[in-house]
Write an enzyme that holds these catalytic residues in place. Structure first.
Site, short mmCIF file in Angstrom:
data_model
loop_
_atom_site.label_atom_id
_atom_site.label_comp_id
_atom_site.label_asym_id
_atom_site.label_seq_id
_atom_site.Cartn_x
_atom_site.Cartn_y
_atom_site.Cartn_z
N LYS A 118 -20.21 -5.21 -22.66
CA LYS A 118 -19.53 -4.15 -21.80
C LYS A 118 -19.77 -4.16 -20.50
O LYS A 118 -21.16 -4.01 -20.34
CB LYS A 118 -19.71 -2.61 -22.56
CG LYS A 118 -19.37 -2.49 -23.96
CD LYS A 118 -17.74 -2.57 -24.21
CE LYS A 118 -17.27 -1.38 -23.44
NZ LYS A 118 -15.70 -1.29 -23.63
N SER A 119 -19.10 -4.17 -19.71
CA SER A 119 -19.29 -4.46 -18.00
C SER A 119 -20.15 -3.08 -17.50
O SER A 119 -21.12 -3.46 -16.83
CB SER A 119 -18.01 -4.38 -17.38
OG SER A 119 -17.39 -3.40 -17.44
N LEU A 125 -26.70 -8.96 -32.64
CA LEU A 125 -26.75 -8.81 -31.20
C LEU A 125 -28.08 -9.41 -30.61
O LEU A 125 -29.13 -9.27 -31.27
CB LEU A 125 -26.55 -7.63 -30.73
CG LEU A 125 -25.41 -6.85 -31.50
CD1 LEU A 125 -25.36 -5.50 -31.05
CD2 LEU A 125 -24.17 -7.42 -30.66
N GLU A 126 -28.07 -10.31 -29.43
CA GLU A 126 -29.27 -10.84 -28.69
C GLU A 126 -29.59 -9.85 -27.60
O GLU A 126 -28.92 -10.27 -26.54
CB GLU A 126 -29.15 -12.41 -28.59
CG GLU A 126 -29.00 -13.15 -29.97
CD GLU A 126 -28.15 -14.08 -29.51
OE1 GLU A 126 -27.36 -14.52 -28.72
OE2 GLU A 126 -28.12 -15.17 -30.46
#
Length: 190
Positions: free
Chosen positions: A101-102, A128-129
């Site tokens: 997400k930006s 997720l990393e």
């Protein structure tokens, strides 16, 4: 071809694409927002002198679950594994691409190091990393929007989708942040 919001909804309604739990408000113009689960894997950096991808190192990471209503604090320079709250199931003609997400990227949070691609046929929670490249700690709240899943239609269905016995799918059906199984890629000469 990247799927639009109407195509994503149609695939979910038809039961071909699974996003569970599904919340229609998370569908964006060309992606589905995914949320952060409450489990994390932290690295035990005092147990090993180095990480060897060829070796099985079961106690390289430990599972951590923050107390109810509390965040996980990711310190500057730290790397941990997290997972999506949603279980995602892709048919044999759709591939996925996980993007950050930006708004979180602007705070210094990276949601994946290299593994943002999801093969057709995959089913499970996406690992997720998570890295903090900022100079201040970042609080990660279970349930927060953590990324967006873009879906791409293949030119034809995969002949051997992820999960097929012929492709050696190491992470099919994973629940929570799953540690690396890279050692399975190395041939043992006994």
């Amino acid at each position: 071809m990247l799927l639009s919001d109407r195509d994503i909804r149609a695939e979910i309604t038809a039961g071909r694409l699974g996003v569970d739990p599904f919340d229609d408000s998370l569908v964006q113009p060309s992606s589905v927002d995914v949320r952060l689960d409450n489990l994390f894997r932290v690295f035990n950096n005092t147990r090993y002198t180095h990480i060897d991808p060829a070796q099985r190192q079961d106690d390289l990471t430990s599972l951590v679950e923050p107390k109810e209503g509390e965040p996980f604090v990711l310190h500057p320079g730290e790397f941990v594994l997290g997972a999506t709250l949603e279980r995602c199931t892709l048919p044999d003609d759709l591939a996925g691409r996980l993007e950050g997400k930006s708004s979180l990227g602007r705070l210094g949070l990276l949601t994946h190091s290299t593994a943002g691609f999801i093969d057709p046929g995959f089913s499970g929670h996406i690992t997720l990393e998570l890295s903090n490249v900022a100079n201040l700690p970042i609080t990660l709240w279970p349930g927060m929007k953590i990324g967006q899943l873009c879906l791409l239609r293949l030119t034809s269905p995969a002949e051997h989708p992820y999960g097929s016995s012929s492709v050696g799918s190491k992470y099919q059906g994973q629940r929570g942040p799953t540690p690396s199984r890279s050692y399975q890629n190395f041939v043992k000469n006994d």
